[in-house]
Design a protein around this motif. Sequence first.
Motif, PDB file in Angstrom:
ATOM      1  N   TYR A  82       0.820  -1.205   0.000  1.00 52.42           N
ATOM      2  CA  TYR A  82       0.000   0.000   0.000  1.00 52.42           C
ATOM      3  C   TYR A  82       0.861   1.264   0.000  1.00 52.42           C
ATOM      4  N   LYS A  83       1.954   1.229   0.713  1.00 53.49           N
ATOM      5  CA  LYS A  83       2.828   2.398   0.762  1.00 53.49           C
ATOM      6  C   LYS A  83       3.494   2.623  -0.592  1.00 53.49           C
ATOM      7  N   TYR A  86       0.321   2.782  -3.535  1.00 52.48           N
ATOM      8  CA  TYR A  86      -0.722   3.795  -3.419  1.00 52.48           C
ATOM      9  C   TYR A  86      -0.328   5.025  -2.606  1.00 52.48           C
ATOM     10  N   VAL A  88      -0.194   5.027   0.600  1.00 46.25           N
ATOM     11  CA  VAL A  88      -1.075   4.978   1.773  1.00 46.25           C
ATOM     12  C   VAL A  88      -0.375   4.220   2.898  1.00 46.25           C
ATOM     13  N   SER A 219      -6.039   3.887  -4.540  1.00 46.79           N
ATOM     14  CA  SER A 219      -6.801   3.407  -3.393  1.00 46.79           C
ATOM     15  C   SER A 219      -7.679   4.537  -2.870  1.00 46.79           C
ATOM     16  N   LEU A 221      -8.338   4.948   0.056  1.00 51.54           N
ATOM     17  CA  LEU A 221      -7.811   5.349   1.360  1.00 51.54           C
ATOM     18  C   LEU A 221      -6.816   6.497   1.273  1.00 51.54           C
ATOM     19  N   ARG A 222      -6.447   6.888   0.060  1.00 56.97           N
ATOM     20  CA  ARG A 222      -5.555   8.047  -0.091  1.00 56.97           C
ATOM     21  C   ARG A 222      -6.288   9.364   0.146  1.00 56.97           C
ATOM     22  N   LYS A 227     -10.245   6.882   6.020  1.00 64.47           N
ATOM     23  CA  LYS A 227     -10.201   5.819   7.027  1.00 64.47           C
ATOM     24  C   LYS A 227     -11.299   5.972   8.081  1.00 64.47           C
TER      25      LYS A 227
END
Length: 390
Positions: A82-83, A86, A88, A219, A221-222, A227
């Motif tokens: 994810y890091k 994305y 994130v 994502s 979530l960015r 969240k």
Amino acid sequence: MNIKFAHRMKDYEAGIFQVLNEKKDEAERQGRTIYNLSVGTPDFPPAAHVVEAVVKASAKPENYKYALIDIPELIEAVQTRYKKRYGVTLQKDEIMSVYGSQEGIAHICLSLCDPGDVVLVPNPGYPIFGIGPSLAGAEVVTYDLKEEDHYLPDLDGMAEEVLARAKCMIVSYPLNPVCKAAPDEFYEKLIPWAAAHEILIIHDNAYSDIIYDGREGKSILRIPGAKETAVEFYSLSKSFNYTGARVSFLTGNKDVVACFKRLRSQIDYGTYLPVQYGAVAALNGSDQMVKDQCAEYQRRRDTLCGGLRKIGWPMEDSEGTMFAWAKIPAGYTDDVAFVMELVEKSGVLCTPGSSFGTLGKGHVRFALTMPVEKIKEAVEAIAASGMIRG
């Protein structure tokens, strides 16, 4: 004995893919050439280092016990992915595995919804989006996705009385079956809108690595505040051709993750450990194979969409997913009948759009699951069938 089955079963007819597979088998028994562009099962193999990790782990007897939990290496691999992919940052309590996104979406509303709660799902949309909430006794309310709106929901046009009862909303882009991507502006509006209405967003992010023409899969979530009001299913099935292994992840809101983890602890004993080690290898590996595979999907898209346009079947290029979406040709009104006639006359098998909701009627979906040369043959077979009158 007269067995009385649950009333809910009346809503679950034989899956369209089962029906189409039976049609394919029947044609093949007759010795006919079939171009199966119906089911979205990748025809690419998993990377060698992923297979090697599974084989190595499978040789160890201790890996045949109940897993019970996700191994630490797996959670760390998701954090790394994810890091890197994305941008994130995920905490460990914001991640859990599921047996594929389909299973996760089928069950998550059991931890979120009481009977009568409203869940908003897309129309057209993948069938499990509605089936999952219905299993939880939720009221499924569809939101329309229209071509003139680029298949994006009209957030401002949703009825306030429905929004007041809505517990969550399922969103997915690039979206199967309509093959459209969503701009950043949509997500930037969606998250504060969801927070204002206290609606949890469940984002199915299955196809962010299969997206075309320079678009960037991201994502949800960015987005700032995501969240607080969103979770995301991230799948290894299509990006890494890990479909049969059945492993995906729920990421995002830690309270939702914790509650769903508690529910799933009652119905399973964890993902088979060799599958987990294979997932670690996939997530920590190079992205080059994923990028090369996306480029090949795009060549297939160009061959199919461009080829069908040339023979008189107007259709737009897919923006993402491993599929293509089209209105049925001029002269036809019933997408199911058209699909059956198409396979009879050309050997090309696709999926009727009505399988994906009422607004899918009059459309078909093709899966880009054959090499370019085979797709060329399929287009030629359609042309030779005489069904395209454009």
